[in-house]
Design a protein around this motif. Structure first.
Motif, short mmCIF file in Angstrom:
data_model
loop_
_atom_site.label_atom_id
_atom_site.label_comp_id
_atom_site.label_asym_id
_atom_site.label_seq_id
_atom_site.Cartn_x
_atom_site.Cartn_y
_atom_site.Cartn_z
N UNK A 21 43.85 40.12 16.08
CA UNK A 21 43.18 41.43 16.17
C UNK A 21 42.39 41.74 14.90
N UNK A 22 41.20 42.30 15.08
CA UNK A 22 40.35 42.58 13.93
C UNK A 22 41.01 43.57 12.97
N UNK A 24 44.09 43.78 12.27
CA UNK A 24 45.05 43.05 11.45
C UNK A 24 44.34 42.30 10.33
N UNK A 25 43.17 41.73 10.64
CA UNK A 25 42.40 41.05 9.59
C UNK A 25 42.02 42.02 8.47
N UNK A 26 41.61 43.23 8.86
CA UNK A 26 41.22 44.23 7.87
C UNK A 26 42.42 44.61 7.01
N UNK A 27 43.57 44.84 7.64
CA UNK A 27 44.77 45.23 6.88
C UNK A 27 45.20 44.13 5.92
N UNK A 28 45.04 42.88 6.35
CA UNK A 28 45.38 41.76 5.47
C UNK A 28 44.46 41.72 4.27
N UNK A 29 43.15 41.92 4.50
CA UNK A 29 42.19 41.89 3.40
C UNK A 29 42.41 43.04 2.43
N UNK A 108 41.78 28.67 8.60
CA UNK A 108 42.61 27.97 9.58
C UNK A 108 43.34 28.96 10.46
N UNK A 109 43.86 30.03 9.84
CA UNK A 109 44.52 31.07 10.61
C UNK A 109 43.52 31.82 11.50
N UNK A 110 42.29 31.95 11.01
CA UNK A 110 41.22 32.57 11.80
C UNK A 110 39.99 31.67 11.69
N UNK A 112 37.20 31.53 13.16
CA UNK A 112 35.87 32.15 13.23
C UNK A 112 35.56 32.81 11.88
N UNK A 113 34.81 32.13 11.07
CA UNK A 113 34.58 32.57 9.69
C UNK A 113 33.97 33.97 9.63
N UNK A 114 33.04 34.25 10.52
CA UNK A 114 32.34 35.52 10.44
C UNK A 114 33.27 36.69 10.70
N UNK A 115 34.31 36.50 11.51
CA UNK A 115 35.27 37.58 11.73
C UNK A 115 36.00 37.90 10.43
N UNK A 116 36.33 36.87 9.66
CA UNK A 116 36.97 37.08 8.36
C UNK A 116 36.02 37.77 7.40
N UNK A 117 34.77 37.33 7.39
CA UNK A 117 33.77 37.93 6.50
C UNK A 117 33.56 39.40 6.84
N UNK A 118 33.44 39.73 8.12
CA UNK A 118 33.23 41.12 8.51
C UNK A 118 34.46 41.96 8.21
N UNK A 119 35.64 41.39 8.34
CA UNK A 119 36.85 42.12 7.96
C UNK A 119 36.84 42.43 6.46
#
Length: 276
Positions: A21-22, A24-29, A108-110, A112-119
């Motif tokens: 979930x996006x 969750x990515x934001x909270x992790x960052x 590796x966990x995500x 899709x690199x761009x999803x990580x970047x946008x998070x």
């Protein structure tokens, strides 16, 4: 005996696997920004500078009865410390994946690199908004304390348009820092370039040229974002310059030069960069 033939190219079907979930990515960052020693001490030093700026301003007010600091002025003063140091977190949020080699885990966990970047970018914008909110709160506290010290009525003159432009300016500088991190993928290089563009050139070069040459007064607002947005936040070098269609075009042009273009180039580089 019957021989069993092995599949030479086994595949794994991931089509039914849900993405991370996006949110969750934001909270992790967000957690990664403050959990590191560098992030913790950067925020701690910024907090100390905020207290110091507030104390010095109140001391000046207490020593000189003729000095009156309004809510708008207090908020601008409180914005300075967070504008100086906190953008480094925007840079390291992306460069740490390469400099500390955590990208192999993150991507590796995500995958899709761009999803990580946008998070990461969302966390940067959250950080920018939080710093402005903190500056406004401290500005209000400072206004009340200054009023209590001097015995004068507090001056609540923070206009909605000035606040909106200040928020835009803060978010733009944080985005600029993030964009430089995307372009260089190196903390030292990104930090150095960011401070040269946002601090050293405007104060040491552009400011000097602007003060002595007429041609610089016409040119610099078209190439420096700080000079372009100055008339809208009350920090322009020339108070006589009023917001107009020309000044708005200067904001748009400098925003494209220093924020949109580096961001686009940086996204392309991150998408193509090799992780080691």
């Amino acid at each position: 005996m019957t021989a069993v033939s092995a599949d030479a190219s086994p595949t794994i079907d991931l089509s039914g696997t849900e993405q991370v979930p996006f949110g969750r990515l934001v909270s992790v960052e967000l957690r990664k920004m403050r959990d590191t020693r560098a992030g913790f001490w950067l925020l701690a030093v910024t907090g100390g500078l905020l207290v110091l700026a507030l104390g010095i301003t109140l001391l000046v007010v207490a020593l000189d009865d003729e000095v009156t600091v309004s809510a708008n002025a207090f908020s601008q003063i409180m914005t300075i410390p967070v504008s100086l140091l906190v953008p480094v977190l925007a840079i390291t949020s992306i460069t740490s994946e390469w400099s500390q080699r955590t990208g192999l885990v993150s991507f590796t966990l995500e995958p899709h690199r761009m999803r990580v970047v946008w998070a990461k970018f969302v966390t940067v914008l959250v950080l920018a908004v939080a710093t402005i909110a903190l500056a406004i709160v401290l500005g209000a506290i400072g206004t009340l304390l200054a009023s209590a010290i001097t015995g004068n009525d507090p001056v609540w003159n923070l206009e909605a348009d000035v606040f909106a432009w200040t928020l835009f300016q803060q978010m733009a500088y944080f985005t600029m820092a993030f964009a430089f991190g995307l372009v260089f993928l190196s903390s030292p290089a990104s930090i150095a370039i960011y401070y040269v563009v946002s601090l050293l050139l405007p104060f040491m070069v552009y400011g000097t040229l602007y003060a002595f040459f007429d041609w610089a007064q016409d040119l610099i607002p078209w190439i420096d974002f700080g000079f372009a947005v100055g008339p809208y936040v009350g920090q322009g070098p020339d108070p006589s310059v009023e917001p107009s269609t020309t000044t708005l075009m200067q904001v748009i042009v400098t925003f494209v030069i220093w924020i949109v273009l580096p961001f686009a180039v940086g996204l392309r580089r991150v998408a193509r960069a090799e992780l080691k």
